[in-house]
Design an enzyme around this catalytic site. Structure first.
Site, PDB file in Angstrom:
ATOM      1  N   SER A 201     -33.291-107.447  69.204  1.00 17.10           N
ATOM      2  CA  SER A 201     -32.445-108.078  68.189  1.00 17.10           C
ATOM      3  C   SER A 201     -31.722-109.300  68.746  1.00 17.10           C
ATOM      4  CB  SER A 201     -31.435-107.056  67.658  1.00 17.10           C
ATOM      5  OG  SER A 201     -30.706-107.585  66.578  1.00 17.10           O
TER       6      SER A 201
ATOM      7  N   HIS B  89     -16.763-108.855  71.417  1.00 24.09           N
ATOM      8  CA  HIS B  89     -17.937-108.490  72.214  1.00 24.09           C
ATOM      9  C   HIS B  89     -17.567-108.405  73.699  1.00 24.09           C
ATOM     10  CE1 HIS B  89     -20.569-108.751  68.843  1.00 24.09           C
ATOM     11  NE2 HIS B  89     -20.638-110.058  68.776  1.00 24.09           N
TER      12      HIS B  89
ATOM     13  N   LYS C  78     -25.232-107.731  68.549  1.00 29.67           N
ATOM     14  CA  LYS C  78     -26.405-107.216  67.823  1.00 29.67           C
ATOM     15  C   LYS C  78     -26.566-105.709  67.975  1.00 29.67           C
ATOM     16  CE  LYS C  78     -28.217-109.580  65.642  1.00 29.67           C
ATOM     17  NZ  LYS C  78     -27.759-110.034  64.282  1.00 29.67           N
TER      18      LYS C  78
END
Length: 297
Positions: free
Chosen positions: A140, A110, A49
């Site tokens: 987020s 990620h 995010k």
């Protein structure tokens, strides 16, 4: 919650080299770690995010001279495989996809810096890292973890702040994540970008990415890419807004995948007391680095 939501169990977090990963990723991490990229492959790394999908779409458009139709050839996880993801409903396995694609490939991850397969550094692959200020990133991620029914239940806001600060969320500590890439940005073939800069002046940052990729596109094409990757157009683009992910995975009634795309939304969530405690903890965790994050524009 409908019965369909029970079809996919929520992930259990398992530590891998000090980083909490979803069980389906952790159990297959050895295969991810062994992945050997081609030197022409491009890796786009972020904490979840932090502008991942935005950057992936910008890069795809840059590589295809701003041709929107080509860039709608498939959903974003098919065009740009998610390296450590193993097949879940609606999102194919990253390694399986990569095995079918010829280089050069654009790959998403990620993973924290120390978990990236060594081949990316040995082969001097280009890597783009995008960082977002901690407070907005936390907000987020909180909303995303509510709508992503395969992630552990995030619980209430007050408790989630503590989980985030302790790194007890998928992909672990935000603090260690950004520090890992920041410290290595001049030692590796790494372009370090800030979400806030992209938000403030997308054209400038898109041109930075273009130059890093050794591309030269016309001003008209750059203008088209700026327009096509605006928040408004991204939210209505079915190949990037994740509306293709079925309800048992993403509950779009809880939150949209692309929610606001702004800088400073944390002010609508943190109480003054929460912000003060967060800032105090932040100073301790980030004292050895001077990363110029902005929490408002």
């Amino acid at each position: 919650m409908s019965e369909n939501h029970e079809l996919i169990p929520r992930s259990v977090l398992i530590p891998i080299e000090g980083v909490l990963l979803a069980d389906h990723i952790a159990k297959n991490y050895d295969a991810v770690s062994a992945f050997c990229p081609d030197p022409s492959d491009l890796l786009i790394a972020t904490y979840p995010k932090a502008g991942t999908t935005w950057t992936l779409e910008i890069v795809d458009l840059l590589l295809h001279n701003g041709d929107l139709e080509i860039c709608r050839r498939a959903p974003i996880p098919v065009r740009t495989p998610f390296l450590e993801n193993f097949a879940r409903v609606g999102i194919p396995s990253g390694l399986d996809l990569l095995a079918t694609m010829d280089p050069p490939r654009v790959i998403k991850t990620h993973l924290q810096f120390h978990l990236i397969p060594k081949g990316f550094w040995e082969n001097k692959c280009k890597v783009i890292y995008v960082a977002r200020n901690a407070k907005d990133n936390l907000v987020s991620y909180f909303h995303f973890n509510h709508m992503n029914l395969t992630h552990p239940e995030p619980g209430p806001w007050e408790g989630y702040i503590q989980k985030f600060m302790r790194g007890q969320v998928p992909w672990g500590s935000w603090y260690e994540h950004v520090k890992g890439y920041w410290k290595e940005r001049e030692n590796k073939n790494l372009l370090f970008l800030f979400y806030e800069d992209m938000n403030e002046n997308p054209r400038r940052e898109i041109e930075r990415i273009m130059r890093y990729l050794d591309l030269s596109l016309s001003d008209d094409v750059i203008s088209r890419i700026v327009e096509q990757t605006s928040f408004k157009n991204m939210t209505t683009n079915p190949t990037v807004n994740y509306s293709f992910i079925p309800e048992p995975v993403f509950d779009h009634s809880r939150s949209t995948f692309m929610r606001k795309g702004i800088v400073g939304d944390w002010k609508n969530h943190f109480t003054p007391e929460q912000a003060g405690a967060f800032d105090e903890d932040y100073e301790k965790k980030m004292k050895e680095v001077n990363i110029p994050f902005r929490t408002q524009l």
